[in-house]
Enzyme design. Structure first.
Site, short mmCIF file in Angstrom:
data_model
loop_
_atom_site.label_atom_id
_atom_site.label_comp_id
_atom_site.label_asym_id
_atom_site.label_seq_id
_atom_site.Cartn_x
_atom_site.Cartn_y
_atom_site.Cartn_z
N GLU A 1 0.20 -1.00 3.78
CA GLU A 1 -0.21 -1.07 2.49
C GLU A 1 -0.68 -1.75 1.37
O GLU A 1 -0.13 -1.29 0.40
CB GLU A 1 0.66 0.56 2.09
CG GLU A 1 0.68 1.33 3.32
CD GLU A 1 1.49 2.72 2.97
OE1 GLU A 1 1.45 3.51 3.12
OE2 GLU A 1 2.42 2.35 2.18
N HIS B 1 3.14 -3.51 -2.29
CA HIS B 1 4.54 -3.10 -2.37
C HIS B 1 5.64 -4.10 -3.45
O HIS B 1 6.85 -3.74 -2.61
CB HIS B 1 4.90 -2.59 -0.86
CG HIS B 1 4.98 -1.16 -0.19
ND1 HIS B 1 4.91 0.13 -0.82
CD2 HIS B 1 4.29 -1.40 0.88
CE1 HIS B 1 4.34 0.76 0.06
NE2 HIS B 1 3.74 0.13 1.18
N ASP C 1 10.53 -2.39 -3.19
CA ASP C 1 9.40 -2.00 -3.04
C ASP C 1 8.56 -2.06 -4.45
O ASP C 1 9.31 -2.25 -5.10
CB ASP C 1 9.53 -0.13 -2.61
CG ASP C 1 8.10 -0.45 -1.27
OD1 ASP C 1 6.94 0.12 -2.01
OD2 ASP C 1 8.44 0.15 -0.45
#
Length: 557
Positions: free
Chosen positions: A309, A242, A171
């Site tokens: 995301e 990420h 991440d």
């Protein structure tokens, strides 16, 4: 018998108990040798009994019956005899877990507390799981968890007949898997200078470097340890968002025409970084190299590639990204992200694996329906927008993404944030540590239903399972994970395994609570620091640390 998760059927036979002693044997055919090895190790440690191999037809015996499904088992206990009949190695392991539970909480200790008195109650049990994917996500990217604690978590999953460990390895805040051809991923990207303490509104940082990573041999050990306990480890390598940790290690992966990627470090904030991968062919080759090594370590059918995301601001500003969109004949940045995901979908399929990603992966996806599960895809169908994907979807933003995916023919794992994110708070009281998200009580989790009622029969079959997720921004130790996971993960395990009423309101939560009172003794014996029903112990609180609670019931989305 206070079994969690509840079996399909059980009958207590009070006059048929089987006392164990030093002459009791344990026997299995070669096909079930792994379950035999595990059961002997667990019971010998707790009871002190040798459980030496015996002859078929005596003592404790594991029997293979190919007429049963692979995870199904039957357990029969009579005086002097206990038989686990299983459809395969996994079924034998689940039967062994049930047999252990019948011996009581002390059977979960690592050394005997008494010299004798071990009795298997007379019983007949028939059992099989509802879903084939019964998972839990463990986020080791935000806060690294030492290998020994990961192995301990595997034991907790197996105890509850959960069979998938989704290991979130990369991440913005850290890269946790050794990639030998790209050493800076662990030299640089595996640690950050400091961490936020609680939610950003609290403006607290610990100013302590944090990091760690697993060598490939560490991960092979975790995979093998889990396999012995009927748990499959599914790795997650996030892309194209990420990824700031990877860009910090290899700046050429980022959008260097709009940001000074050489100046980036591993992100020290929680949340979603705007520093994402550039969409070049060189970046694709880099991550193909990463995944080649990942596939060597993880034999799982599915490889999770995130896909969630991904902010598009840098791509909108980047001349190189805009040129890439024109070169590929794409409409916009959403289709650019879909292009990257579909590239790795094909790449994994060519190697006999399947991509799974968060529900955003279907944004900008071709509309052609996927083939039936298990069907071969002709090579001629693979290139271009006509590619007929077998990618699966983890539906996290609610049920909507999973419903759309199932109707389009994709397999779905239901894990909606509003219901089974176990990092969300368990109560509304002021003592709840770093309160995040919606209140999700033990009863709320028990009444979670993974298959939406609006799906027709064919689409409902596409829901291959369900998963509870544990994101670790606000959990920096195994003790914190214990607190947020349990006892709710036990309720989730029953949802995933047992044949509960489809109507959540019709479920016998009072009966589950009664069984849970006994099950807490098992958690105590295992050393699990669960949340007490009356609220956290003083040492489980984080007074004064800001969270991000959301008031009211979760939305139906």
């Amino acid at each position: 018998m206070d079994l969690i998760p509840a079996p399909l059927g059980s009958v207590r036979l009070p006059d048929r108990d089987f006392p164990l002693d030093r002459a009791t044997t344990l026997t299995a055919p070669p096909a079930l040798a792994g379950a035999e090895r595990w059961l002997r190790s667990a019971l010998t440690a707790a009871t002190g009994l040798p459980l030496t191999p015996g002859r078929p037809g005596e003592g404790i015996e594991l029997v293979h019956d190919e007429a049963l499904a692979g995870e199904a088992y039957r357990l029969s206990v009579r005086p002097g005899r206990a038989v686990i009949t299983a459809g395969g190695p996994a079924g034998a392991l689940w039967g062994a877990q049930t047999l252990r539970r019948l011996l009581g909480p002390d059977a979960y200790r690592r050394a005997p507390l008494r010299a004798g008195g071990w009795v298997l109650p007379g019983t007949d049990i028939e059992d099989a799981p509802r879903f084939r994917w019964r998972g839990a996500l463990l986020d080791v990217a935000r806060h690294f968890l030492p290998k020994a604690d990961v192995l301990r978590f595997v034991d907790q999953l197996s105890t509850h007949k959960l069979n998938v460990l989704h290991l979130h390895l990369t991440d913005d805040q850290g890269w946790r898997v050794e990639i030998k051809r790209y050493p800076r991923l662990t030299e640089r990207a595996s640690w950050r200078e400091r961490s936020m303490v609680g939610y950003r509104a609290g403006r607290r940082r610990d100013d302590r470097p944090h990091g760690g990573f697993y060598t490939q041999d560490d991960l092979r050990e975790i995979v093998a340890y889990a396999a012995e306990r009927a748990v499959t480890v599914v790795p997650e390598i996030d892309l194209p968002g990420h990824t700031q940790a990877a860009v910090a290690a290899y700046p050429e992966l980022g959008n260097a025409d709009v940001v000074d990627t050489a100046a980036l470090g591993v992100w020290t904030d929680w949340g979603v970084s705007h520093n994402v991968l550039n969409p070049s062919e060189a970046t694709l080759r880099f991550f193909e190299g990463v995944l080649e090594e990942v596939l060597e370590v993880f034999p799982s059918e599915f490889i999770h590639l995130g896909g969630d995301e991904c902010p598009k601001e840098q791509w909108k500003e980047s001349p190189a990204a805009q040129a890439r969109i024109r070169e590929l004949g794409l409409a916009n940045e959403d289709e650019l992200q879909s292009h990257l995901i579909r590239h790795f979908d094909r790449w994994l399929a060519d190697r006999g694996r399947r991509l799974i990603g968060w529900d955003e992966i279907l944004e900008g996806w071709p509309t052609a329906a996927a083939p039936p599960a298990g069907a071969a895809v002709p090579a001629a169908e693979r290139p271009g927008a006509g590619w007929c994907s077998r990618a699966a979807v983890s539906s996290w933003r609610g049920f909507g993404g999973g419903i759309a995916a199932a109707r389009a023919g994709h397999d779905v794992v239901m894990c909606p944030e509003q219901h089974v994110y176990l990092d969300h708070r368990q109560a509304d009281g002021p003592d709840e540590p770093i309160p995040v998200g919606f209140v999700r009580t033990l009863e709320d989790v028990y009444r979670f239903e993974p298959v939406p009622a609006e799906l027709d029969e064919a689409a409902a079959r596409r829901v291959i399972g369900t998963q509870a997720n544990l994101w670790s921004e606000f959990m920096d130790s195994a003790r914190d994970i214990d607190y947020r996971a349990f006892p709710r993960l036990a309720a989730f395990a029953e949802v995933a395994w047992s044949a509960l009423p489809a109507d959540p309101a019709a479920r016998d939560f009072a009966g589950f609570e009664r069984r849970m009172a006994s099950h807490l003794e098992v958690l105590d014996a295992l050393g699990v620091e669960y949340r007490p029903a009356g609220g956290p112990h003083p040492w489980q609180r984080w007074p004064g640390v800001a969270g991000r609670p959301i008031d009211g019931p979760p939305p139906a989305v």
